[in-house]
Scaffold this motif. Structure first.
Motif, mmCIF file in Angstrom:
data_model
loop_
_atom_site.group_PDB
_atom_site.id
_atom_site.type_symbol
_atom_site.label_atom_id
_atom_site.label_comp_id
_atom_site.label_asym_id
_atom_site.label_seq_id
_atom_site.Cartn_x
_atom_site.Cartn_y
_atom_site.Cartn_z
ATOM 1 N N ALA A 50 47.366 115.650 37.211
ATOM 2 C CA ALA A 50 46.613 116.903 37.128
ATOM 3 C C ALA A 50 45.308 116.705 36.359
ATOM 4 C CB ALA A 50 47.460 117.973 36.461
ATOM 5 N N VAL A 51 45.372 115.906 35.304
ATOM 6 C CA VAL A 51 44.194 115.738 34.464
ATOM 7 C C VAL A 51 43.118 114.929 35.202
ATOM 8 C CG1 VAL A 51 44.550 113.603 33.161
ATOM 9 C CG2 VAL A 51 43.689 115.626 32.010
ATOM 10 N N GLY A 52 43.550 114.192 36.187
ATOM 11 C CA GLY A 52 42.575 113.449 36.982
ATOM 12 C C GLY A 52 41.968 114.293 38.079
ATOM 13 N N GLU A 53 42.650 115.380 38.445
ATOM 14 C CA GLU A 53 42.129 116.235 39.509
ATOM 15 C C GLU A 53 41.390 117.439 38.934
ATOM 16 O OE1 GLU A 53 42.244 115.659 42.753
ATOM 17 O OE2 GLU A 53 43.449 113.840 42.591
ATOM 18 N N ASN A 54 42.009 118.071 37.940
ATOM 19 C CA ASN A 54 41.446 119.301 37.416
ATOM 20 C C ASN A 54 41.780 119.448 35.930
ATOM 21 O OD1 ASN A 54 40.535 121.829 36.918
ATOM 22 N ND2 ASN A 54 41.525 122.792 38.672
ATOM 23 N N PRO A 55 41.025 118.767 35.078
ATOM 24 C CA PRO A 55 41.353 118.774 33.651
ATOM 25 C C PRO A 55 41.302 120.167 33.038
ATOM 26 C CG PRO A 55 39.240 117.685 34.054
ATOM 27 C CD PRO A 55 39.872 117.912 35.381
ATOM 28 N N ALA A 56 40.434 121.041 33.573
ATOM 29 C CA ALA A 56 40.332 122.390 33.002
ATOM 30 C C ALA A 56 41.664 123.115 33.116
ATOM 31 C CB ALA A 56 39.228 123.165 33.701
ATOM 32 N N ALA A 57 42.358 122.922 34.241
ATOM 33 C CA ALA A 57 43.650 123.581 34.441
ATOM 34 C C ALA A 57 44.661 123.073 33.425
ATOM 35 C CB ALA A 57 44.146 123.327 35.856
ATOM 36 N N VAL A 58 44.641 121.772 33.172
ATOM 37 C CA VAL A 58 45.563 121.194 32.195
ATOM 38 C C VAL A 58 45.265 121.741 30.812
ATOM 39 C CG1 VAL A 58 46.347 119.030 31.171
ATOM 40 C CG2 VAL A 58 45.805 119.127 33.595
ATOM 41 N N ASP A 59 43.973 121.858 30.515
ATOM 42 C CA ASP A 59 43.558 122.383 29.224
ATOM 43 C C ASP A 59 44.018 123.830 29.059
ATOM 44 O OD1 ASP A 59 42.401 122.125 26.783
ATOM 45 O OD2 ASP A 59 40.358 122.532 27.461
ATOM 46 N N THR A 60 43.885 124.601 30.122
ATOM 47 C CA THR A 60 44.299 126.003 30.085
ATOM 48 C C THR A 60 45.790 126.124 29.806
ATOM 49 O OG1 THR A 60 42.667 126.325 31.813
ATOM 50 C CG2 THR A 60 44.098 128.190 31.322
ATOM 51 N N ALA A 61 46.546 125.152 30.311
ATOM 52 C CA ALA A 61 47.988 125.180 30.099
ATOM 53 C C ALA A 61 48.355 124.784 28.672
ATOM 54 C CB ALA A 61 48.681 124.255 31.098
ATOM 55 N N GLY A 62 47.352 124.502 27.858
ATOM 56 C CA GLY A 62 47.621 124.198 26.460
ATOM 57 C C GLY A 62 47.962 122.746 26.190
ATOM 58 N N ILE A 63 47.589 121.879 27.111
ATOM 59 C CA ILE A 63 47.874 120.451 26.916
ATOM 60 C C ILE A 63 46.559 119.756 26.595
ATOM 61 C CG2 ILE A 63 48.766 118.369 28.013
ATOM 62 C CD1 ILE A 63 50.146 120.514 29.983
ATOM 63 N N SER A 64 46.588 118.847 25.641
ATOM 64 C CA SER A 64 45.353 118.171 25.245
ATOM 65 C C SER A 64 44.912 117.169 26.317
ATOM 66 C CB SER A 64 45.555 117.451 23.916
ATOM 67 O OG SER A 64 44.530 116.506 23.743
ATOM 68 N N VAL A 65 43.740 117.409 26.880
ATOM 69 C CA VAL A 65 43.208 116.499 27.895
ATOM 70 C C VAL A 65 42.946 115.134 27.286
ATOM 71 C CG1 VAL A 65 41.237 116.057 29.405
ATOM 72 C CG2 VAL A 65 42.187 118.349 29.249
ATOM 73 N N ALA A 66 42.346 115.132 26.080
ATOM 74 C CA ALA A 66 41.972 113.868 25.457
ATOM 75 C C ALA A 66 43.207 113.009 25.182
ATOM 76 C CB ALA A 66 41.209 114.140 24.158
#
Lengths: 379, 353
Positions: free
Chosen positions: B216-232
């Motif tokens: 998911a973070v490779g396709e749409n990091p903003a969505a992962v971030d919204t879910a409360g998961i740290s992209v970094a």
């Protein structure tokens, strides 16, 4: 390539920050020298003396710089258009083929001042053609130009090895290279310019290509900042969307930028081939294309910066050769590390020190940075 | 029988040659699937190879060598992460930088520490990963005893030889037996590890929570971030996986394929792995086949040196060497299916301000 940070005064942006980045790269390189068990300060002194201490050293420094000006300009032209041309190495290598064809055909009949313009055209044309295919694939098919140009580097190497151990090798010779060129394909040296200043030169390969490189730096400046094409390239580099909206043809601009980049890369081959070795040998580019990436990044993609950065790298190459005599543990591969560190700190980590410098500026005079920078620290 | 022998030999060297490609390719898969382009695979393999061989020869232990290879390789991956995740630098530029730093420092440090022209000392028998043959297996079985006193050693022995034991059983099947034993036995543990990583990577990517988030973070990091998961943090973990696998790939080069580090020994394998990754369209099982194909091309070009083929005549070695790159360009051009990279690849993630 817009920066998400508040503005700094221009002298800090173009002078201070690159200088800090560069210093950090050299400090880390100094640690590597320490790790090897030598004194980094003594190494630096030997290096600078080797590069600028004697007339011969200066001539060699400028000879290497010539090569790096071409490759640096090549990388920069593509970068202004938002393209990362990592294929400079291959484009320069394959351009050796164009030069070989011109020189091997005409070196016995024509004088150098007729062979040289033809070789310039041939090298630029071959380099541009080698960049054309990746450019076309990027523009029309969306294939990532970084990957395709890497692949084309390897393909160029295979093609050149095939030709140099086969068709281009003179019969009865063992060395994988063309026959030596005759006088008609040897470029005049420029050492007399340095001798004007009273220095003595033994034999250094500095040749007329240095002047060509300076001319090309000026031409690139004209192209990027004073022509419509350059404006379009920069527009596309900043924002492909805006360029499309302004009616700039994506295909045309990508292909043109890459072909100019490839042509500049190809012209690099003139310097070692016609100016120094007088033959086309295996791996004559020997990484100069990749040095171009460091040079372009360090010179902040501006021709003046590129010329200065190229002279710095020329100094590293020449001084590095002297250094390896004095300190056998430090071979010329030290330059490769420095090159990597410069690319890392001046390229990938170029914004690392920015927030701190901004904070520093803000504490002295908030107006020079604007209040935003003080508040927007989390940005 | 002669022909069968030749075929088996070529296939055998195909396996050996594709192992470093496969490990590096899977390494690239983790980072690129997380949206981090990594053209620094080459450099990380190189430092892995150097660190592995150097540590193994200094500490006289293959496992310490492997550990060091992984450690240094992960450290380089973290530099890439620091530049491209934390400081949002250009990922390509950072990868190029890592390749140069690796190429230069392995030679300089190798020369300074061992004084053998950039080589590390030749590894002795205990310092490298030996290949596991039918003989070593029967020896091992004869001497093996499970003792609770030396539990760790017993378990380690079992783990080391388990895959080989499995294939040994296969090799006893009449008919196909000899072919099996030729192809599947006689490799070192790292070879089995590499091929085991293929289903493992598939399982991690498609069947675990970490894998889902990584994709998911490779396709749409903003969505992962919204879910409360740290992209970094997620991308850093992906890069740790990359570092581990490139470290093993490097160790394979310097401690299995040869016995010691030679300068520039990766010789473009990192870039071939990158090509294989694109060829495989960023999927683990495809990656294995792509690497086997490129390994086969390499093996065949070594085998065919100088000897003409029945239909096409003499094929030049350079042509065979260039073939993986040409195939990749053709694929990228969209003539053999379309290679679509992860959508967020190469773009640093900026949290909304």
């Amino acid at each position: 390539m817009s920066t998400p940070y508040a503005k700094l005064p221009a002298w800090a942006d173009y002078g201070l920050i690159p200088l800090i980045n560069l210093s950090v790269a050299f400090i880390v390189a100094g640690f590597v020298v320490l790790l090897v068990g030598e004194n980094p300060f003594r190494a630096a002194v030997i290096l600078v003396e080797g590069a600028f201490g004697k007339g011969t050293g200066i001539a060699f420094t400028l000879f290497y710089a010539t090569t790096f000006i071409f490759t640096g300009l090549s990388v920069a032209v593509a970068a202004h258009c938002g393209l990362f041309n990592i294929g400079t190495e291959g484009q320069a290598y394959i351009a050796g083929l164009g030069i070989a064809i011109v020189c091997l055909s005409f070196d016995s009949v024509l004088p150098w001042w007729l062979t040289f313009p033809m070789a310039i055209v041939a090298s630029a044309a071959v380099g541009a053609l080698w960049a054309l295919i990746p450019a076309y694939l990027q523009a029309k098919r969306g294939s990532h130009i970084v990957i395709t140009t890497i692949m084309f580097n390897f393909i160029a190497a295979s093609v050149m090895v095939y030709l140099l151990v086969g068709p281009l090798k003179p019969a009865g010779s063992q060395a994988p290279q063309t026959r030596n060129f005759l006088a008609g394909a040897e470029l005049p040296k420029l050492n007399w310019i340095i001798e004007l200043f009273g220095a003595k030169i033994r034999s250094a390969p500095l040749n007329i290509c240095f002047l060509l490189a300076l001319v090309m730096a000026f031409v690139v400046w004209l192209l990027i900042w004073r022509t419509k094409l350059g404006y379009e390239m920069r527009t596309y580099g900043h924002s492909p969307k805006a360029a499309r909206y302004a009616g700039i043809s994506e295909t045309r601009i990508i292909i043109t930028a890459m072909m100019i980049s490839g042509a500049l890369a190809g012209m690099m081959a003139l310097n070692p081939v016609m100016g120094d070795q007088h033959n086309v040998a295996i791996d004559f580019v020997s990484g100069a294309g990749f040095v171009g990436i460091a040079v372009a990044l360090m010179g902040r993609l501006h021709p003046i910066g590129i010329v200065l950065a190229a002279i710095l790298f020329g100094m590293l190459y020449q001084g590095g050769a002297e250094l390896s005599f004095e300190m056998p543990a430090i071979t010329r591969d030290m330059i490769v590390i420095i090159q990597g560190l410069v690319i890392l700190f001046a390229g990938a980590l170029e914004h690392m020190f920015r927030p701190y410098i901004q904070a520093l500026f803000a504490s002295f005079s908030p107006r020079s940075v604007g209040m935003e920078a003080v508040k927007g620290k989390g940005a | 029988m002669d022909l069968l022998n030749a075929v088996v030999q070529v296939l055998d060297s195909t396996i050996r040659l594709s192992v470093p490609l496969l490990l590096a390719c899977l390494a690239g898969l983790y980072s690129e699937r997380a949206g981090i382009f990594d053209i620094g695979l080459e450099g990380k393999m190189l430092v892995g190879a150097f660190a592995g061989a150097a540590a193994a020869s200094v500490f006289h232990s293959a496992f310490l060598g492997l550990g060091m290879a992984i450690l240094i390789s992960v450290a380089f991956a973290m530099v890439h992460g620091f530049a491209s995740i934390t400081h949002r630098g250009n990922q390509i530029v950072s990868g190029v930088a890592i390749n140069f730093i690796a190429a230069g420092s392995t030679i300089i440090l190798g020369q300074a520490w061992f004084q053998q022209g950039g080589r590390t000392p030749a590894l002795q028998s205990g310092e490298r990963f030996e290949s596991i043959t039918a003989d070593t297996i029967s020896n091992f079985l004869a001497n093996y005893s499970f003792s609770s006193a030396d539990l760790l050693a017993s378990i380690r022995g079992l783990v080391l030889y388990l895959p080989a034991l499995l294939f040994d059983a296969l090799a006893r099947i009449p008919g196909f037996g000899p072919v099996f034993s030729e192809l599947l036995l006689g490799h070192s543990i790292l070879v089995y590890f590499a091929f085991a990583m293929v289903p493992f990577t598939w399982w991690v990517l498609y069947r675990t929570r970490f894998g889902l988030r990584l994709r998911a973070v490779g396709e749409n990091p903003a969505a992962v971030d919204t879910a409360g998961i740290s992209v970094a943090w997620l991308r850093y973990r992906a890069l740790i996986c990359t570092g581990v696998l490139t470290g093993v790939a490097g160790a394979y080069l310097s401690m299995v394929q040869t016995s010691g580090f030679v300068k520039d020994m990766t010789a473009g394998k990192g870039y071939i792995a990158l090509a294989a990754l694109i060829f495989a369209k960023w999927k683990p099982v495809n990656a294995m086949f792509a690497c086997l194909l490129f390994g086969f091309l390499d093996a065949a070009s070594i085998r065919l040196q100088g000897s003409p083929l029945p239909v096409v005549g003499k094929v030049s070695a350079q042509f065979m060497q260039a073939l993986p790159y040409v195939l990749t360009v053709i694929l990228l051009a969209g003539f053999i299916g379309k290679a679509i990279p992860p959508r967020a690849g190469g773009v640093p993630y900026v949290k909304e301000r």
